[in-house]
Design a protein around this motif. Structure first.
Motif: not given
Length: 195
Positions: A62, A64, A68, A72, A76
């Protein structure tokens, strides 16, 4: 006394090893050195065969985005059980990374416990800070990355350079293609072979 060259097994060590062998062996120190160097090269390849970036990289990662909010980003990171995540632009180019340290520093805390003490007195302030602050404002730059075809030495050097638990892997154009986790790197090491 034989002159030593760097990374070369000295004649005295070879002769001592040959004397320690039971029975008679009819080879020269150069023959022995060649056998030793070939055996050593083979052992290194065997021990570190899966200790390079292609074998350790995870593609289920994942990342970023710079726009963001920290709220958030924290959500995450929590969902990924990640202490650090890379930050990429819309084309997948690595811009930086965000870790727990960035959150702490952004709020003026040095450690997790100092943050807790601050939150106990100013919890709404911290929530407001996370809501109004973007990832791009706190991310670490430049980020330490690994090349897609990186070697054991590349990984060891990178983890020595930074205290991160995961490092982004990039292609030749700096696009994110995966991550290598410190835990995977250490677990793959054949410690029993060295003990």
């Amino acid at each position: 006394m034989t002159e030593r060259t760097p990374n070369r097994l000295p004649d005295e060590d070879i002769q001592a090893a040959m004397r320690a062998m039971s029975g008679y062996i009819d080879i020269t120190t150069d023959d022995f050195r060649e056998i030793f160097e070939l055996a050593h090269e083979h052992a290194i390849r065997r021990l570190f065969c899966c200790m390079d970036v292609p074998h350790l990289m995870r593609r289920d990662f994942s990342a970023l985005k710079p726009d963001q909010t920290l709220t958030e980003a924290a959500e995450q990171m929590a969902l990924m059980h990640a202490h650090t995540l890379p930050v990429v632009d819309e084309n997948g180019l690595v811009l930086g990374d965000v870790s727990e340290w960035n959150f702490l520093q952004g709020y003026g805390a040095d450690t997790f416990f100092s943050l807790i003490f601050r939150l106990m007195a100013h919890d709404q302030r911290f929530i407001d800070y996370c809501e109004r602050t973007l990832v791009r404002e706190i991310m670490t730059q430049p980020v330490v990355t690994l090349p897609e075809q990186g070697t054991f030495a590349d990984i060891a050097r990178a983890f020595h350079q930074v205290e991160e638990k995961r490092l982004p892997v990039v292609d030749a154009q700096n696009h994110l293609v995966g991550v290598v986790m410190r835990r995977d790197f250490l677990e793959r090491f054949h410690w029993e072979e060295w003990l």
